[in-house]
Design a protein around this motif. Sequence first.
Motif, mmCIF file in Angstrom:
data_model
loop_
_atom_site.group_PDB
_atom_site.id
_atom_site.type_symbol
_atom_site.label_atom_id
_atom_site.label_comp_id
_atom_site.label_asym_id
_atom_site.label_seq_id
_atom_site.Cartn_x
_atom_site.Cartn_y
_atom_site.Cartn_z
ATOM 1 N N VAL A 176 44.208 36.239 26.001
ATOM 2 C CA VAL A 176 43.178 36.317 27.036
ATOM 3 C C VAL A 176 43.565 37.355 28.092
ATOM 4 O O VAL A 176 44.720 37.752 28.203
ATOM 5 C CB VAL A 176 42.969 34.950 27.732
ATOM 6 N N TYR A 177 42.547 37.759 28.865
ATOM 7 C CA TYR A 177 42.807 38.494 30.104
ATOM 8 C C TYR A 177 41.819 38.029 31.155
ATOM 9 O O TYR A 177 40.683 37.634 30.843
ATOM 10 C CB TYR A 177 42.780 40.014 29.915
ATOM 11 N N THR A 178 42.272 38.044 32.393
ATOM 12 C CA THR A 178 41.457 37.563 33.514
ATOM 13 C C THR A 178 41.215 38.650 34.553
ATOM 14 O O THR A 178 40.579 38.392 35.580
ATOM 15 C CB THR A 178 42.125 36.357 34.187
ATOM 16 N N GLU A 179 41.753 39.821 34.312
ATOM 17 C CA GLU A 179 41.545 40.969 35.198
ATOM 18 C C GLU A 179 41.608 42.235 34.364
ATOM 19 O O GLU A 179 42.195 42.260 33.276
ATOM 20 C CB GLU A 179 42.614 41.010 36.293
ATOM 21 N N PRO A 198 35.174 34.958 33.709
ATOM 22 C CA PRO A 198 36.478 34.803 34.375
ATOM 23 C C PRO A 198 37.660 34.977 33.438
ATOM 24 O O PRO A 198 38.717 35.454 33.851
ATOM 25 C CB PRO A 198 36.418 33.367 34.921
ATOM 26 N N GLU A 199 37.487 34.584 32.182
ATOM 27 C CA GLU A 199 38.547 34.742 31.183
ATOM 28 C C GLU A 199 37.928 35.240 29.884
ATOM 29 O O GLU A 199 36.914 34.713 29.442
ATOM 30 C CB GLU A 199 39.256 33.403 30.940
ATOM 31 N N PRO A 210 32.431 35.191 26.098
ATOM 32 C CA PRO A 210 33.811 35.313 26.581
ATOM 33 C C PRO A 210 34.856 35.281 25.489
ATOM 34 O O PRO A 210 35.992 35.683 25.710
ATOM 35 C CB PRO A 210 33.959 34.095 27.496
ATOM 36 N N ARG A 225 38.633 45.999 28.299
ATOM 37 C CA ARG A 225 39.784 45.412 28.993
ATOM 38 C C ARG A 225 40.219 46.259 30.176
ATOM 39 O O ARG A 225 40.602 45.745 31.235
ATOM 40 C CB ARG A 225 40.943 45.265 28.002
#
Length: 340
Positions: free
Chosen positions: A5-8, A57-58, A95, A47
């Motif tokens: 995952v990535y959140t930013e 968010p994720e 997501p 990304r």
Amino acid sequence: MRAVVYTESGDSSVLELVEREPAEPGPGEVRVRIVRAGVNPTDWKFRAGGMGELAFPEIVPGQDGAGVVDAVGPEVTDLAVGDRVWTMLAQHQRPGGTAQEQVVIPADRVTVLPDAASYDLGASLGVPAVTAHRALTTSEDGPDRLAPGALSGMTVLVAGGAGAVGNAAIQLARWAGATVVSTVSSDEKGRLATAAGAHHVVNYRDGDAAAAIRDLAPDGVDLVVEVAPAQNLRLDVGVIKPRGTIAIYANNGGDEVTLSVRETFSTNARFQWVLLYTVGQEALRRAAEDITAAVADGGFGVGEEHGLPLHHHPLERTAEAHAAVEDGAIGKVLIDVGDH
């Protein structure tokens, strides 16, 4: 289950391996146990923030993958638990992509994989093959479906034949009966384009590429599959046949294009812009059916012998897989997610 995952937004270091509970499929959805996931340039561009703010968010990256259906939601009638499948646009407006052990996907983005096809091959279809199919089926005098003989009598010029989309375009055009010319930048890439099925290869760094292509196709080419319009459009206009189509699917040569109106008018050609996310459901359906037919027919393969070397990375090293694609790896980068 394991998921990346990535959140930013950021470089590949923002990717993190986590444990998550698998989701349950809703109406019109299936859950796929992913064996292999494909990595495409769009994955790292999303990304990195190149497509704008994160939509969720994720996010689990990955549009493409191959695996086995392990749960089916209500209203799904053409897929069943145990089906071997390949996916397209798994992460589009959602997501959860394919860089996880189980992913829920709309059933219309999942296609049964022919028995003889490997998961490596299934995970290599998706974005590259569907993009190539779209580019090959939008010309005025050409077909809107691909099948053996559909492109007979036509000459197709594929720019960048060693890339994933270029490779898919060569294989599909050859399977459909076209004469295929590919431009490349090195002898090594020329060998890959030839392995994919190109009848002729032109190294654009050696001499006059337009003249070389005109020698091969004196009346001009019917269709161009273009990856770098800023660099190549003048060449394309110089070799296109009247009423031909220049299908542009990327901007590898830069973001700005300059055209001579008078010179371009004389071609009577059309410019077809290709962005997979907005081609429409009918185009996606036709592509899935035709690509699967090519695979079943032995007309589409992966690996060095088909001009598309494979590079495998385990799920926990997805960041390395993203970095490899971002750095221009030649061939197809795959993530080994689960067991067969």
